[in-house]
Design an enzyme around this catalytic site. Structure first.
Site, short mmCIF file in Angstrom:
data_model
loop_
_atom_site.label_atom_id
_atom_site.label_comp_id
_atom_site.label_asym_id
_atom_site.label_seq_id
_atom_site.Cartn_x
_atom_site.Cartn_y
_atom_site.Cartn_z
N ASP A 60 5.46 -0.07 -11.52
CA ASP A 60 4.52 -1.15 -11.16
C ASP A 60 3.89 -1.66 -12.44
OD1 ASP A 60 3.03 -2.97 -9.66
OD2 ASP A 60 1.42 -1.55 -9.26
N SER A 61 3.21 -2.81 -12.32
CA SER A 61 2.54 -3.35 -13.50
C SER A 61 1.28 -2.55 -13.83
CB SER A 61 2.17 -4.81 -13.25
OG SER A 61 1.38 -4.89 -12.08
N CYS A 107 6.22 -2.80 -6.63
CA CYS A 107 5.51 -4.01 -7.03
C CYS A 107 6.21 -5.18 -6.33
CB CYS A 107 5.61 -4.17 -8.54
SG CYS A 107 4.98 -5.74 -9.15
N GLU A 154 -7.85 -3.53 -10.48
CA GLU A 154 -7.46 -2.69 -11.62
C GLU A 154 -8.67 -2.28 -12.45
OE1 GLU A 154 -3.92 -1.08 -13.56
OE2 GLU A 154 -4.19 -2.05 -11.63
N CYS A 178 0.98 -7.00 -1.96
CA CYS A 178 0.83 -6.54 -3.34
C CYS A 178 0.37 -5.09 -3.24
CB CYS A 178 -0.21 -7.39 -4.07
SG CYS A 178 -0.66 -6.74 -5.70
N THR A 179 1.01 -4.21 -3.99
CA THR A 179 0.69 -2.79 -3.82
C THR A 179 -0.75 -2.46 -4.23
OG1 THR A 179 1.79 -2.37 -5.93
CG2 THR A 179 3.05 -1.94 -3.93
N HIS A 180 -1.34 -3.31 -5.08
CA HIS A 180 -2.76 -3.10 -5.40
C HIS A 180 -3.66 -3.29 -4.18
CE1 HIS A 180 -1.38 -3.45 -9.56
NE2 HIS A 180 -2.56 -3.04 -9.95
N1 DGL Z 1 1.18 -4.40 -7.65
C1 DGL Z 1 1.82 -5.62 -8.09
C2 DGL Z 1 2.45 -6.31 -6.88
O1 DGL Z 1 2.71 -5.64 -5.87
C3 DGL Z 1 0.87 -6.43 -8.89
C4 DGL Z 1 1.53 -7.48 -9.68
C5 DGL Z 1 0.72 -8.01 -10.84
O2 DGL Z 1 0.59 -7.30 -11.83
O3 DGL Z 1 0.25 -9.15 -10.75
O4 DGL Z 1 2.76 -7.49 -6.90
#
Ligand code: DGL
Length: 272
Positions: free
Chosen positions: A18-19, A81, A166, A197-199
């Site tokens: 993930d990012s 992600c 984040e 979005c996983t966040h």
């Molecule tokens: N968790 C990422 C997702 O599911 C975040 C992407 C991002 O860094 O913008 O899209």
């Protein structure tokens, strides 16, 4: 005729990309369901957020992360992600993987989420996600390709949420998400919201408390683990090569002191 076992090492790990830290919310539940395996997490925190970058930048960064995980003996990488899954998965599978690592596997999170939506009783859904995930149109495309019934899909980009989550400002992220959803409710009818979005899994409790039973919230930490269990059951030729040392290794391309608390909360009780 028996299927020939792929030529892979006997000590394979499962990688997560993930990012940032969002994908850890998925890894946390997967590691609870399948504690025996060895997991490696690669969070490209130096390049966060991915969601505002170009398709080519996202491809190059995701490829670098996946390759780093392959070099750490991952036989399977889950792109945890949505942005990277939407923009790069097909290209990585068709080119990079076939040419360089034909015995490894890469999975994404968009298709399993679309399948969960199809299996729900939703008739009309709102996707909230990063700018690139929304612009990719991938959710709409996979829904159209897979759903035997009509499910209306609205989508709205919420680019401010990843940096807020984040940096630990969950309350501000939650209130912005609520405002966005309320605004959309003013113009469109929907019964379900996909946290694309996983966040955003970190906002699910607050959103459920706010909207009660008026909206169903689909959160990927409740979708992906079961799908992965199911995938591994169907792929013993891969699963049989996984090592079983119950280790968890976290790699972040940029570490900040405030990540320590988040890591503790997400990985409490597991070995880093
Ligand atoms: N968790 C990422 C997702 O599911 C975040 C992407 C991002 O860094 O913008 O899209």
């Amino acid at each position: 005729m028996t299927e020939e076992a792929p030529n892979v090492q006997k000590a394979g790990k499962i990688g997560f990309f993930d990012s940032g830290l969002g994908g850890l919310t998925i890894l946390k539940v997967v590691a609870k369901e399948l504690p025996q395996y060895d997991y490696v997490y690669y969070g490209d925190t130096a390049n966060l957020p991915l969601g505002d970058k170009t398709e080519e930048e996202i491809y190059q960064l995701t490829k670098a992360g996946v390759e780093a995980l392959f070099k750490k003996d991952c036989l399977l990488v889950v792109i945890a992600c949505n942005t990277a899954s939407a923009e790069t998965l097909r290209r990585l599978q068709d080119g990079f993987l076939k040419d360089n690592y034909p015995d490894r596997r890469i999975l994404g999170v968009v298709i399993p989420t679309v399948e969960a939506l199809i299996n729900s009783d939703s008739t009309s859904t709102l996707l909230i996600a990063t700018k690139r995930t929304v612009e990719s149109g991938k959710y709409a495309l996979e829904l159209q390709n897979r759903s035997p019934r009509k499910i209306k899909l609205y989508s709205v980009p919420t680019p401010e949420l990843v940096p807020l989550i984040e940096s630990g400002d969950r309350a501000e992220a939650l209130s912005k998400a609520i405002v966005t959803i309320e605004e959309e409710k003013g113009s469109n009818q929907f019964d379900t919201v996909i946290l694309g979005c996983t966040h955003y899994t970190k906002l699910k409790d607050g959103l459920r408390a706010h909207f009660n039973s008026s909206l169903k919230i689909l959160s990927q930490d409740e979708i992906i683990p079961n799908k992965l269990v199911n995938y591994l059951e169907r792929h013993p030729e891969l699963e049989s090569h996984f090592s079983q040392g119950s280790t968890r290794t976290i790699h972040l391309t940029l570490h900040r002191p405030d990540y320590d608390n988040a890591l503790k909360e997400l990985l409490g009780g597991v070995i880093i």
